[in-house]
Design a protein around this motif. Sequence first.
Motif, short mmCIF file in Angstrom:
data_model
loop_
_atom_site.label_atom_id
_atom_site.label_comp_id
_atom_site.label_asym_id
_atom_site.label_seq_id
_atom_site.Cartn_x
_atom_site.Cartn_y
_atom_site.Cartn_z
N LEU A 5 0.81 -1.14 0.11
CA LEU A 5 -0.09 0.03 0.03
C LEU A 5 0.94 1.39 -0.09
N ILE A 6 0.68 2.15 -0.91
CA ILE A 6 1.33 3.46 -0.82
C ILE A 6 0.35 4.54 -0.29
N ILE A 7 0.72 5.12 0.95
CA ILE A 7 -0.08 6.39 1.48
C ILE A 7 0.51 7.61 0.97
N PHE A 8 -0.57 8.33 0.10
CA PHE A 8 0.03 9.71 -0.08
C PHE A 8 -0.49 10.69 0.71
N ASP A 9 0.26 11.52 1.27
CA ASP A 9 -0.24 13.07 1.80
C ASP A 9 -0.54 13.74 0.61
N CYS A 10 -1.38 14.58 0.85
CA CYS A 10 -1.80 15.42 -0.60
C CYS A 10 -1.37 16.67 -0.55
N ASP A 11 -1.49 17.71 0.33
CA ASP A 11 -0.81 18.96 0.06
C ASP A 11 0.74 19.02 0.11
N GLY A 12 1.35 19.26 -0.88
CA GLY A 12 2.88 19.15 -1.03
C GLY A 12 3.24 18.00 -1.58
N VAL A 13 2.35 16.95 -1.70
CA VAL A 13 2.98 15.76 -2.39
C VAL A 13 2.40 15.56 -3.57
N ILE A 14 1.10 15.41 -3.44
CA ILE A 14 0.16 15.17 -5.14
C ILE A 14 0.02 16.77 -5.49
N ALA A 15 -0.44 17.59 -4.63
CA ALA A 15 -1.00 18.91 -5.09
C ALA A 15 0.27 19.92 -4.51
N ASP A 16 0.58 20.66 -5.64
CA ASP A 16 1.71 21.68 -5.20
C ASP A 16 0.80 22.88 -4.73
N SER A 17 0.60 22.79 -3.57
CA SER A 17 -0.52 23.73 -3.13
C SER A 17 -0.10 24.70 -1.83
N GLU A 18 1.19 24.19 -1.30
CA GLU A 18 1.38 24.80 0.20
C GLU A 18 1.77 26.22 0.06
N VAL A 19 2.43 26.55 -0.92
CA VAL A 19 2.60 28.28 -1.32
C VAL A 19 1.36 29.02 -1.41
N LEU A 20 0.42 28.41 -2.10
CA LEU A 20 -0.97 29.17 -2.21
C LEU A 20 -1.67 29.27 -0.72
N SER A 21 -1.69 28.13 -0.12
CA SER A 21 -2.49 28.20 1.36
C SER A 21 -1.56 29.10 2.28
N ALA A 22 -0.18 29.18 2.02
CA ALA A 22 0.51 29.85 2.88
C ALA A 22 0.34 31.36 2.54
N GLU A 23 0.21 31.74 1.35
CA GLU A 23 0.07 32.97 0.79
C GLU A 23 -1.36 33.69 1.46
N VAL A 24 -2.36 32.85 1.35
CA VAL A 24 -3.77 33.14 1.82
C VAL A 24 -3.56 33.38 3.05
N LEU A 25 -2.91 32.51 4.14
CA LEU A 25 -3.14 32.65 5.50
C LEU A 25 -2.02 33.91 5.75
N ILE A 26 -1.15 34.20 5.32
CA ILE A 26 -0.27 35.15 5.64
C ILE A 26 -1.06 36.68 5.27
N ASP A 27 -1.80 36.72 4.09
CA ASP A 27 -2.52 37.95 3.79
C ASP A 27 -3.48 37.89 4.88
N GLN A 28 -4.21 36.89 4.95
CA GLN A 28 -5.39 37.03 5.96
C GLN A 28 -4.99 37.51 7.52
N LEU A 29 -4.06 37.25 7.86
CA LEU A 29 -3.53 37.27 9.27
C LEU A 29 -2.94 38.84 9.27
N ALA A 30 -2.28 39.26 8.10
CA ALA A 30 -1.92 40.62 8.00
C ALA A 30 -2.84 41.60 7.96
N GLN A 31 -4.06 41.21 7.59
CA GLN A 31 -5.43 41.98 7.69
C GLN A 31 -5.80 42.10 9.14
N LEU A 32 -5.30 41.34 9.92
CA LEU A 32 -5.52 41.37 11.58
C LEU A 32 -4.57 41.97 12.23
N GLY A 33 -3.44 42.29 11.56
CA GLY A 33 -2.36 43.08 12.18
C GLY A 33 -1.32 41.94 12.61
N VAL A 34 -1.30 40.89 12.22
CA VAL A 34 -0.50 39.70 12.56
C VAL A 34 0.29 39.23 11.50
#
Length: 221
Positions: A5-34
């Motif tokens: 059995l091969i168990i794949f993580d999804c984000d960062g392994v199958i999907a090149d998604s981690e930069v996108l999710s980081a950008e959204v989180l960083i921007d959303q926190l910046a709007q709160l002053g964090v």
Amino acid sequence: MRVDLIIFDCDGVIADSEVLSAEVLIDQLAQLGVAITMEDVRRDFLGRSFPTVAATIRTRFARILPPDFEATYRSRLLDRFASDLTATPGILPVLEGLAGRPICVATSSSPPRVARTLQVLGLAERFGPHVFTASQVAHGKPAPDLFLFAAAQMGCAPAHALVIEDSMPGLQAARAAGMRVLHYAGGAHLAGQPAPDDAKSFADWANFPGLLSRLDKGAPA
């Protein structure tokens, strides 16, 4: 000891998604002053569920997040996925080459997020019902619960499962589950980052069939 059995993580392994999710989180926190950086995300949040991420933010910055913070984040992220999400380079031919070998996904992402991810990438039918999330177990990564649950659902003994992970919590979870593990370092979020000292790491999916063949024969990857 063949890999059954091969168990794949999804984000960062199958999907090149981690930069996108980081950008959204960083921007959303910046709007709160964090203010946080991509390095903060890599070090503290990679591989962890969003409730864990939110709890860390609340504690570290002594901030009460808005009630709709998580819902807003998820909505904005799915919008980014619709326009910008891609698979990690070379993963699609690898998945095609694994036809006939049991595979599944085990991810810290929420069920709606992983479902949308696989849909956008055209992989929903490839994995079918064999998608497992941290919402189905008591403890997420780095605890072994999710990988043990996935293996049990797939009818595979832990020692015969191989996990592909990009994050330290994921690597720790796989080892705690008694599974073999490979570290995938080809996602955009890991470009220029050193590989873990205690894990076999590869950055090109073209190398994966050879690594798998060695593991099937009982040799170290």
